[in-house]
Write a protein that holds these residues in place. Structure first.
Motif, PDB file in Angstrom:
ATOM      1  N   CYS A   1       0.842  -1.193   0.000  1.00 26.24           N
ATOM      2  CA  CYS A   1       0.000   0.000   0.000  1.00 26.24           C
ATOM      3  C   CYS A   1       0.878   1.243   0.000  1.00 26.24           C
ATOM      4  CB  CYS A   1      -0.898   0.029   1.234  1.00 26.24           C
ATOM      5  SG  CYS A   1      -2.034  -1.364   1.355  1.00 26.24           S
ATOM      6  N   GLN A   2       0.364   2.285  -0.633  1.00 29.47           N
ATOM      7  CA  GLN A   2       1.094   3.552  -0.673  1.00 29.47           C
ATOM      8  C   GLN A   2       0.092   4.669  -0.920  1.00 29.47           C
ATOM      9  OE1 GLN A   2       3.493   2.432  -4.065  1.00 29.47           O
ATOM     10  NE2 GLN A   2       2.406   3.903  -5.350  1.00 29.47           N
ATOM     11  N   GLY A   3       0.559   5.914  -0.748  1.00 25.32           N
ATOM     12  CA  GLY A   3      -0.271   7.043  -1.121  1.00 25.32           C
ATOM     13  C   GLY A   3      -0.449   7.035  -2.627  1.00 25.32           C
ATOM     14  N   GLU A   4      -1.662   7.303  -3.082  1.00 21.66           N
ATOM     15  CA  GLU A   4      -1.919   7.210  -4.520  1.00 21.66           C
ATOM     16  C   GLU A   4      -1.240   8.327  -5.309  1.00 21.66           C
ATOM     17  OE1 GLU A   4      -5.496   6.348  -7.670  1.00 21.66           O
ATOM     18  OE2 GLU A   4      -5.975   6.447  -5.534  1.00 21.66           O
ATOM     19  N   TYR A   5      -1.148   9.494  -4.729  1.00 22.40           N
ATOM     20  CA  TYR A   5      -0.546  10.641  -5.403  1.00 22.40           C
ATOM     21  C   TYR A   5       0.619  11.166  -4.558  1.00 22.40           C
ATOM     22  CZ  TYR A   5      -4.981  10.252  -7.821  1.00 22.40           C
ATOM     23  OH  TYR A   5      -6.046   9.762  -8.525  1.00 22.40           O
ATOM     24  N   PRO A   6       1.502  11.989  -5.127  1.00 26.49           N
ATOM     25  CA  PRO A   6       2.657  12.471  -4.357  1.00 26.49           C
ATOM     26  C   PRO A   6       2.291  13.126  -3.020  1.00 26.49           C
ATOM     27  CG  PRO A   6       2.999  12.933  -6.672  1.00 26.49           C
ATOM     28  CD  PRO A   6       1.586  12.410  -6.549  1.00 26.49           C
TER      29      PRO A   6
ATOM     30  N   PRO B   1      -2.467  14.094  10.497  1.00 31.36           N
ATOM     31  CA  PRO B   1      -3.856  14.330  10.903  1.00 31.36           C
ATOM     32  C   PRO B   1      -4.508  15.456  10.111  1.00 31.36           C
ATOM     33  CG  PRO B   1      -2.346  15.187  12.562  1.00 31.36           C
ATOM     34  CD  PRO B   1      -1.520  14.486  11.522  1.00 31.36           C
ATOM     35  N   ASN B   2      -5.828  15.405  10.060  1.00 29.59           N
ATOM     36  CA  ASN B   2      -6.673  16.430   9.437  1.00 29.59           C
ATOM     37  C   ASN B   2      -6.420  16.587   7.944  1.00 29.59           C
ATOM     38  OD1 ASN B   2      -7.825  17.034  12.002  1.00 29.59           O
ATOM     39  ND2 ASN B   2      -5.981  18.209  12.467  1.00 29.59           N
ATOM     40  N   VAL B   3      -5.989  15.509   7.299  1.00 27.66           N
ATOM     41  CA  VAL B   3      -5.746  15.503   5.862  1.00 27.66           C
ATOM     42  C   VAL B   3      -6.370  14.230   5.287  1.00 27.66           C
ATOM     43  CG1 VAL B   3      -3.987  15.371   4.061  1.00 27.66           C
ATOM     44  CG2 VAL B   3      -3.577  16.771   6.078  1.00 27.66           C
ATOM     45  N   LEU B   4      -7.127  14.361   4.212  1.00 21.56           N
ATOM     46  CA  LEU B   4      -7.674  13.191   3.536  1.00 21.56           C
ATOM     47  C   LEU B   4      -6.559  12.556   2.710  1.00 21.56           C
ATOM     48  CD1 LEU B   4     -10.281  11.571   2.971  1.00 21.56           C
ATOM     49  CD2 LEU B   4     -10.552  12.987   0.926  1.00 21.56           C
ATOM     50  N   ILE B   5      -6.285  11.282   2.946  1.00 21.71           N
ATOM     51  CA  ILE B   5      -5.182  10.587   2.279  1.00 21.71           C
ATOM     52  C   ILE B   5      -5.760   9.489   1.393  1.00 21.71           C
ATOM     53  CG2 ILE B   5      -3.074   9.226   2.605  1.00 21.71           C
ATOM     54  CD1 ILE B   5      -2.864  10.565   5.414  1.00 21.71           C
ATOM     55  N   ASN B   6      -5.431   9.539   0.106  1.00 21.30           N
ATOM     56  CA  ASN B   6      -5.834   8.509  -0.850  1.00 21.30           C
ATOM     57  C   ASN B   6      -4.822   7.376  -0.785  1.00 21.30           C
ATOM     58  OD1 ASN B   6      -8.081   9.942  -2.331  1.00 21.30           O
ATOM     59  ND2 ASN B   6      -6.424  11.414  -2.533  1.00 21.30           N
ATOM     60  N   VAL B   7      -5.309   6.176  -0.538  1.00 16.77           N
ATOM     61  CA  VAL B   7      -4.445   5.002  -0.406  1.00 16.77           C
ATOM     62  C   VAL B   7      -4.747   4.045  -1.551  1.00 16.77           C
ATOM     63  CG1 VAL B   7      -3.759   3.083   1.085  1.00 16.77           C
ATOM     64  CG2 VAL B   7      -4.475   5.253   2.108  1.00 16.77           C
ATOM     65  N   MET B   8      -3.690   3.488  -2.125  1.00 16.23           N
ATOM     66  CA  MET B   8      -3.838   2.464  -3.150  1.00 16.23           C
ATOM     67  C   MET B   8      -3.015   1.251  -2.714  1.00 16.23           C
ATOM     68  SD  MET B   8      -2.997   2.511  -7.225  1.00 16.23           S
ATOM     69  CE  MET B   8      -1.229   2.609  -7.005  1.00 16.23           C
ATOM     70  N   CYS B   9      -3.652   0.105  -2.640  1.00 15.65           N
ATOM     71  CA  CYS B   9      -2.969  -1.143  -2.318  1.00 15.65           C
ATOM     72  C   CYS B   9      -3.046  -2.037  -3.546  1.00 15.65           C
ATOM     73  CB  CYS B   9      -3.618  -1.851  -1.134  1.00 15.65           C
ATOM     74  SG  CYS B   9      -3.615  -0.895   0.392  1.00 15.65           S
ATOM     75  N   ARG B  10      -1.913  -2.613  -3.895  1.00 17.04           N
ATOM     76  CA  ARG B  10      -1.908  -3.494  -5.065  1.00 17.04           C
ATOM     77  C   ARG B  10      -1.256  -4.816  -4.735  1.00 17.04           C
ATOM     78  NH1 ARG B  10       2.346  -2.622  -9.807  1.00 17.04           N
ATOM     79  NH2 ARG B  10       1.722  -4.766  -9.995  1.00 17.04           N
ATOM     80  N   VAL B  11      -1.610  -5.803  -5.534  1.00 14.16           N
ATOM     81  CA  VAL B  11      -1.086  -7.152  -5.360  1.00 14.16           C
ATOM     82  C   VAL B  11      -0.063  -7.414  -6.462  1.00 14.16           C
ATOM     83  CG1 VAL B  11      -2.981  -8.188  -6.675  1.00 14.16           C
ATOM     84  CG2 VAL B  11      -1.735  -9.578  -5.032  1.00 14.16           C
ATOM     85  N   TYR B  12       0.993  -8.144  -6.096  1.00 16.43           N
ATOM     86  CA  TYR B  12       2.047  -8.508  -7.044  1.00 16.43           C
ATOM     87  C   TYR B  12       2.049 -10.015  -7.258  1.00 16.43           C
ATOM     88  CZ  TYR B  12       4.115  -3.880  -6.492  1.00 16.43           C
ATOM     89  OH  TYR B  12       4.344  -2.522  -6.498  1.00 16.43           O
TER      90      TYR B  12
ATOM     91  N   GLN C   1      -9.730   5.739   1.220  1.00 14.27           N
ATOM     92  CA  GLN C   1      -9.235   6.974   1.800  1.00 14.27           C
ATOM     93  C   GLN C   1      -9.229   6.853   3.316  1.00 14.27           C
ATOM     94  OE1 GLN C   1     -12.232   9.534   0.039  1.00 14.27           O
ATOM     95  NE2 GLN C   1     -10.739  10.299  -1.446  1.00 14.27           N
ATOM     96  N   ILE C   2      -8.259   7.518   3.930  1.00 18.52           N
ATOM     97  CA  ILE C   2      -8.232   7.593   5.392  1.00 18.52           C
ATOM     98  C   ILE C   2      -8.186   9.057   5.799  1.00 18.52           C
ATOM     99  CG2 ILE C   2      -7.193   5.322   5.775  1.00 18.52           C
ATOM    100  CD1 ILE C   2      -4.498   6.723   6.213  1.00 18.52           C
ATOM    101  N   TYR C   3      -8.783   9.325   6.925  1.00 21.50           N
ATOM    102  CA  TYR C   3      -8.769  10.668   7.501  1.00 21.50           C
ATOM    103  C   TYR C   3      -8.683  10.482   9.002  1.00 21.50           C
ATOM    104  CZ  TYR C   3     -10.083  15.486   8.590  1.00 21.50           C
ATOM    105  OH  TYR C   3     -10.082  16.767   9.048  1.00 21.50           O
TER     106      TYR C   3
END
Length: 142
Positions: A36-41, A96-107, A125-127
Motif C-alpha cells: 500500500c502507498q499514497g496514490e498521489y505524491p 492528521p486532518n488531511v484526507l489521504i488517498n491510499v492504493m494497495c496493489r497485489v504482485y 481513503q483515510i482521515y
C-alpha cells in the motif's frame, strides 16, 4: 471480466513491473505480495509508516497471501463456509486532518496491474482527525 473462481496466482512479479519500477516487496516462494502507498505524491508525503499483518506475521514493507488459499472454488467442498485470507494494514503516523488517498496493489507473475481499470488493486481513503485540544477550563481545572 475478471475471473476469480479457479484462479491460481504465481508468486513473483511481472516482467512489466520489473522494467517499470522496482517492486517494494521481497519475493516469497509461496505467497503473493500486497503493498500500500499514497496514490498521489501529496498522499505519499502524508501517509507515514505502514505495518502489514498477514498470516505469516508482521512486515514493514508488504503483506502476503499464501498460495495455499488458491484456487478459490466458491463454496464447493467448503460446506457453504469460506474463510477469506487476510492482510491488516496499520497506518502508524498518518498526517492528521488531511484526507489521504491510499492504493494497495497485489504482485504476482500472472497478476497484471492496470491503474486505469482498477485491476490488481484496491483504493480507499483515510482521515485521522486530531483530537481537540482541551484547555484547563474545559478540563475542570479552574
Amino acid at each position: 471480466m475478471n475471473k476469480i473462481v479457479g484462479f491460481q496466482p504465481i508468486p513473483g512479479t511481472t516482467l512489466e513491473d520489473e522494467e517499470t519500477h522496482k517492486p517494494p516487496c521481497n519475493k516469497k516462494a509461496n505467497a503473493v505480495s500486497i503493498h500500500c502507498q499514497g496514490e498521489y505524491p501529496a498522499d505519499e508525503d502524508n501517509i507515514g509508516d505502514i505495518t502489514y499483518y498477514s498470516e505469516d506475521g508482521e512486515d514493514r514493507q508488504c503483506g502476503s497471501l499464501s498460495t495455499d488459499w488458491f484456487p478459490y472454488e466458491g463454496k464447493v467442498n467448503r460446506q457453504d463456509v469460506y474463510q477469506a485470507p487476510y492482510i491488516w494494514v496499520q497506518f502508524l503516523k498518518p498526517k492528521p486532518n488531511v484526507l489521504i488517498n491510499v492504493m494497495c496493489r497485489v504482485y504476482g507473475r500472472n497478476i497484471h496491474f492496470d491503474k486505469k481499470s482498477g485491476r490488481a488493486l484496491t483504493r480507499f481513503q483515510i482521515y485521522v482527525k486530531d483530537p481537540p485540544k482541551t484547555t484547563s477550563r474545559q478540563a475542570g481545572d479552574i
